[in-house]
Motif scaffolding. Structure first.
Motif, PDB file in Angstrom:
ATOM      1  N   LEU A 150       0.837  -1.215   0.000  1.00  0.00           N
ATOM      2  CA  LEU A 150       0.000   0.000   0.000  1.00  0.00           C
ATOM      3  C   LEU A 150       0.868   1.260   0.000  1.00  0.00           C
ATOM      4  CD1 LEU A 150      -2.815  -1.052   2.520  1.00  0.00           C
ATOM      5  CD2 LEU A 150      -3.063  -0.744   0.055  1.00  0.00           C
ATOM      6  N   ALA A 151       1.966   1.234   0.761  1.00  0.00           N
ATOM      7  CA  ALA A 151       2.879   2.389   0.805  1.00  0.00           C
ATOM      8  C   ALA A 151       3.515   2.627  -0.565  1.00  0.00           C
ATOM      9  CB  ALA A 151       3.957   2.158   1.859  1.00  0.00           C
ATOM     10  N   ILE A 152       3.903   1.527  -1.230  1.00  0.00           N
ATOM     11  CA  ILE A 152       4.519   1.620  -2.574  1.00  0.00           C
ATOM     12  C   ILE A 152       3.538   2.248  -3.562  1.00  0.00           C
ATOM     13  CG2 ILE A 152       5.180   0.176  -4.566  1.00  0.00           C
ATOM     14  CD1 ILE A 152       6.618  -1.698  -2.552  1.00  0.00           C
ATOM     15  N   ALA A 153       2.291   1.719  -3.588  1.00  0.00           N
ATOM     16  CA  ALA A 153       1.277   2.229  -4.530  1.00  0.00           C
ATOM     17  C   ALA A 153       0.910   3.668  -4.185  1.00  0.00           C
ATOM     18  CB  ALA A 153       0.047   1.338  -4.495  1.00  0.00           C
ATOM     19  N   GLY A 154       0.734   3.941  -2.889  1.00  0.00           N
ATOM     20  CA  GLY A 154       0.345   5.285  -2.435  1.00  0.00           C
ATOM     21  C   GLY A 154       1.375   6.334  -2.807  1.00  0.00           C
ATOM     22  N   ARG A 155       2.647   6.006  -2.611  1.00  0.00           N
ATOM     23  CA  ARG A 155       3.723   6.961  -2.938  1.00  0.00           C
ATOM     24  C   ARG A 155       3.701   7.302  -4.425  1.00  0.00           C
ATOM     25  NH1 ARG A 155      10.249   5.996  -3.252  1.00  0.00           N
ATOM     26  NH2 ARG A 155       9.542   4.568  -4.891  1.00  0.00           N
ATOM     27  N   ALA A 156       3.610   6.266  -5.277  1.00  0.00           N
ATOM     28  CA  ALA A 156       3.635   6.492  -6.734  1.00  0.00           C
ATOM     29  C   ALA A 156       2.428   7.319  -7.184  1.00  0.00           C
ATOM     30  CB  ALA A 156       3.674   5.157  -7.457  1.00  0.00           C
ATOM     31  N   LEU A 157       1.240   6.937  -6.713  1.00  0.00           N
ATOM     32  CA  LEU A 157       0.005   7.626  -7.141  1.00  0.00           C
ATOM     33  C   LEU A 157       0.009   9.092  -6.738  1.00  0.00           C
ATOM     34  CD1 LEU A 157      -2.483   4.753  -6.220  1.00  0.00           C
ATOM     35  CD2 LEU A 157      -2.042   5.569  -8.533  1.00  0.00           C
ATOM     36  N   THR A 158       0.479   9.389  -5.514  1.00  0.00           N
ATOM     37  CA  THR A 158       0.456  10.784  -5.046  1.00  0.00           C
ATOM     38  C   THR A 158       1.596  11.611  -5.623  1.00  0.00           C
ATOM     39  OG1 THR A 158       1.559  10.014  -3.031  1.00  0.00           O
ATOM     40  CG2 THR A 158      -0.790  10.415  -2.878  1.00  0.00           C
ATOM     41  N   LEU A 159       2.769  10.998  -5.827  1.00  0.00           N
ATOM     42  CA  LEU A 159       3.910  11.751  -6.374  1.00  0.00           C
ATOM     43  C   LEU A 159       3.642  12.238  -7.792  1.00  0.00           C
ATOM     44  CD1 LEU A 159       7.328  10.025  -5.453  1.00  0.00           C
ATOM     45  CD2 LEU A 159       6.670  12.378  -4.992  1.00  0.00           C
ATOM     46  N   VAL A 160       3.041  11.381  -8.627  1.00  0.00           N
ATOM     47  CA  VAL A 160       2.870  11.722 -10.054  1.00  0.00           C
ATOM     48  C   VAL A 160       1.622  12.583 -10.286  1.00  0.00           C
ATOM     49  CG1 VAL A 160       2.801  10.777 -12.418  1.00  0.00           C
ATOM     50  CG2 VAL A 160       4.034   9.540 -10.648  1.00  0.00           C
ATOM     51  N   PHE A 161       0.661  12.517  -9.347  1.00  0.00           N
ATOM     52  CA  PHE A 161      -0.640  13.177  -9.530  1.00  0.00           C
ATOM     53  C   PHE A 161      -0.539  14.667  -9.883  1.00  0.00           C
ATOM     54  CE2 PHE A 161      -4.940  14.560  -8.088  1.00  0.00           C
ATOM     55  CZ  PHE A 161      -5.663  13.760  -8.945  1.00  0.00           C
ATOM     56  N   PRO A 162       0.241  15.483  -9.144  1.00  0.00           N
ATOM     57  CA  PRO A 162       0.297  16.921  -9.473  1.00  0.00           C
ATOM     58  C   PRO A 162       0.924  17.204 -10.840  1.00  0.00           C
ATOM     59  CG  PRO A 162       1.129  16.496  -7.258  1.00  0.00           C
ATOM     60  CD  PRO A 162       1.014  15.173  -7.927  1.00  0.00           C
ATOM     61  N   ALA A 163       1.772  16.290 -11.338  1.00  0.00           N
ATOM     62  CA  ALA A 163       2.460  16.529 -12.623  1.00  0.00           C
ATOM     63  C   ALA A 163       1.468  16.746 -13.766  1.00  0.00           C
ATOM     64  CB  ALA A 163       3.388  15.350 -12.936  1.00  0.00           C
ATOM     65  N   SER A 164       0.373  15.958 -13.769  1.00  0.00           N
ATOM     66  CA  SER A 164      -0.639  16.084 -14.834  1.00  0.00           C
ATOM     67  C   SER A 164      -1.304  17.459 -14.800  1.00  0.00           C
ATOM     68  CB  SER A 164      -1.704  14.996 -14.681  1.00  0.00           C
ATOM     69  OG  SER A 164      -1.093  13.728 -14.707  1.00  0.00           O
ATOM     70  N   PHE A 165      -1.616  17.937 -13.573  1.00  0.00           N
ATOM     71  CA  PHE A 165      -2.277  19.240 -13.442  1.00  0.00           C
ATOM     72  C   PHE A 165      -1.335  20.376 -13.836  1.00  0.00           C
ATOM     73  CE2 PHE A 165      -4.990  16.591 -10.835  1.00  0.00           C
ATOM     74  CZ  PHE A 165      -6.251  17.028 -11.242  1.00  0.00           C
ATOM     75  N   LEU A 166      -0.063  20.244 -13.484  1.00  0.00           N
ATOM     76  CA  LEU A 166       0.916  21.267 -13.865  1.00  0.00           C
ATOM     77  C   LEU A 166       1.048  21.337 -15.386  1.00  0.00           C
ATOM     78  CD1 LEU A 166       3.669  20.607 -11.168  1.00  0.00           C
ATOM     79  CD2 LEU A 166       2.246  22.641 -11.343  1.00  0.00           C
ATOM     80  N   LEU A 167       1.043  20.170 -16.054  1.00  0.00           N
ATOM     81  CA  LEU A 167       1.136  20.143 -17.525  1.00  0.00           C
ATOM     82  C   LEU A 167      -0.131  20.702 -18.162  1.00  0.00           C
ATOM     83  CD1 LEU A 167       2.807  16.668 -18.218  1.00  0.00           C
ATOM     84  CD2 LEU A 167       3.818  18.894 -18.640  1.00  0.00           C
ATOM     85  N   LYS A 168      -1.275  20.435 -17.535  1.00  0.00           N
ATOM     86  CA  LYS A 168      -2.571  20.871 -18.067  1.00  0.00           C
ATOM     87  C   LYS A 168      -2.656  22.405 -18.086  1.00  0.00           C
ATOM     88  CE  LYS A 168      -7.060  19.477 -18.718  1.00  0.00           C
ATOM     89  NZ  LYS A 168      -7.511  18.666 -19.825  1.00  0.00           N
ATOM     90  N   ARG A 169      -1.987  23.055 -17.146  1.00  0.00           N
ATOM     91  CA  ARG A 169      -2.043  24.519 -17.028  1.00  0.00           C
ATOM     92  C   ARG A 169      -1.173  25.216 -18.075  1.00  0.00           C
ATOM     93  NH1 ARG A 169       0.537  25.866 -12.589  1.00  0.00           N
ATOM     94  NH2 ARG A 169      -0.093  28.045 -12.659  1.00  0.00           N
ATOM     95  N   LEU A 170      -0.245  24.487 -18.675  1.00  0.00           N
ATOM     96  CA  LEU A 170       0.694  25.108 -19.619  1.00  0.00           C
ATOM     97  C   LEU A 170       0.068  25.287 -21.001  1.00  0.00           C
ATOM     98  CD1 LEU A 170       3.889  23.062 -18.661  1.00  0.00           C
ATOM     99  CD2 LEU A 170       3.308  25.354 -17.894  1.00  0.00           C
ATOM    100  N   GLN A 171       0.680  26.156 -21.792  1.00  0.00           N
ATOM    101  CA  GLN A 171       0.206  26.381 -23.165  1.00  0.00           C
ATOM    102  C   GLN A 171       1.114  25.623 -24.129  1.00  0.00           C
ATOM    103  OE1 GLN A 171       0.373  30.715 -22.935  1.00  0.00           O
ATOM    104  NE2 GLN A 171      -1.782  30.767 -23.501  1.00  0.00           N
ATOM    105  N   TYR A 172       0.500  25.121 -25.207  1.00  0.00           N
ATOM    106  CA  TYR A 172       1.240  24.310 -26.178  1.00  0.00           C
ATOM    107  C   TYR A 172       1.110  24.892 -27.572  1.00  0.00           C
ATOM    108  CZ  TYR A 172       1.353  21.022 -22.321  1.00  0.00           C
ATOM    109  OH  TYR A 172       1.569  20.455 -21.090  1.00  0.00           O
TER     110      TYR A 172
END
Length: 316
Positions: A150-172
């Motif tokens: 659970l710790a392994i899965a939890g760490r991965a899911l929470t660490l990567v989660f903000p990356a998608s939102f940060l990319l979504k805010r950028l202009q392409y």
């Protein structure tokens, strides 16, 4: 006016195009054969490992529970990259919706971080087995293993989660040609026309606190394992103890070597052919799920014997 409206709509909804092997488009049919073979062997191998561990009560031990986690992660990694790779090589369909690209990127990085952590957990398992053989099952209880999972899965899911939102805010750009036939964070960041500083720093932090940290702890684990093995009196016991680590060392090398190769080529191989970059990225994502079940089936006696037993039963 119509050209402007098309341009504006593609700014609002930027288009993302995947890339197979540049310049080899005519050979995609041929190239797809080994890629499909790799997927078939990976998926079959990992399902076999899971099936053998599930159906064989004697394998219900910590080492094999961690191996099950590795097999599930490899299945996840294969399933995440398969759809877009086949769409490029089979149907020459390169366009991917932005949200689908972000979802694929999220899961590729999540499964990569999980794999890195599972390999670390397996090193810890080997250390406990060699250092405390009599207390092994009392230290690594089912509860402890579930907690680690659970710790392994939890760490991965929470660490990567903000990356998608940060990319979504950028202009392409209106049209963005990606470097590979799947979406990776470092590739998407290159496509931005707005400031990418926060996204880049966050991406670096994720790498440091996941694979960076795991690789240091892995090295430390093996130094402790080696020190413990060297303190064992009899030579045959030392060899036996080290033999239990061979499969795991192969899995670690299979995971980290292509990753280091890919980052070195990205940093220093600007003049290298785009095909080299694509090939390294494919090796990084396709080889570990392919090799792990093969290595564990060949090198782990218990699994090898169980697989042979199942085959003999079916033939009989």
């Amino acid at each position: 006016v119509s050209i402007m409206s098309v341009f504006n709509s593609s700014v609002l909804y930027p288009r993302f195009l995947l890339t197979g092997f540049p310049g080899l488009e005519a050979m995609y049919g041929l190239i797809s054969v080994p890629i499909c073979l790799v997927y078939i062997i990976s998926i079959t191998g990992n399902i076999t490992i899971l099936f053998i561990i599930q159906t064989e009560p004697s394998l219900h031990q910590p080492m094999y529970y961690f191996l099950s986690m590795l097999a599930m992660t490899d299945l996840g990694l294969s399933s995440t990259t398969l759809p877009t790779m086949l769409s490029v090589f089979w149907f020459h369909s390169r366009e991917i919706p932005f949200n689908a690209c972000l979802i694929q990127m999220y899961f590729i990085h999540v499964f990569s971080i999980i794999e890195s952590a599972v390999l670390l957990a397996m090193a810890f398992d080997r250390f406990v087995a060699i250092r405390e053989p009599l207390r092994y099952s009392t230290i690594l209880t089912n509860g402890v293993i579930i907690g680690i999972g659970l710790a392994i899965a939890g760490r991965a899911l929470t660490l990567v989660f903000p990356a998608s939102f940060l990319l979504k805010r950028l202009q392409y750009r209106p049209i963005n040609v990606l470097s590979y036939s799947f979406c990776l964070h470092q590739d998407l960041i290159k496509m931005t026309v707005s400031s990418r500083r926060i996204s880049s720093i966050y991406g670096l932090m994720v790498v440091i606190f996941s694979m960076g940290l795991d690789s240091v702890l892995l090295l430390l684990s093996y130094m402790l394992i080696l020190a413990t093995v060297l303190s064992i009196a009899s030579k045959s016991e030392r060899v036996k103890a080290l033999n239990t680590c061979i499969s795991h060392i192969c899995a670690v090398l299979t995971f980290y070597t292509p990753m280091i190769g890919l980052s070195m080529i990205r940093r220093y191989g600007q003049n290298a052919s785009p095909i080299v970059h694509v090939l390294m990225a494919n090796v990084y994502l396709l080889v570990p799920p392919l090799m792990n079940p093969i290595v564990y089936s060949v090198k782990t006696k218990q699994i090898r014997l169980r697989i042979l037993k199942k085959f003999k039963k079916q033939k009989g």
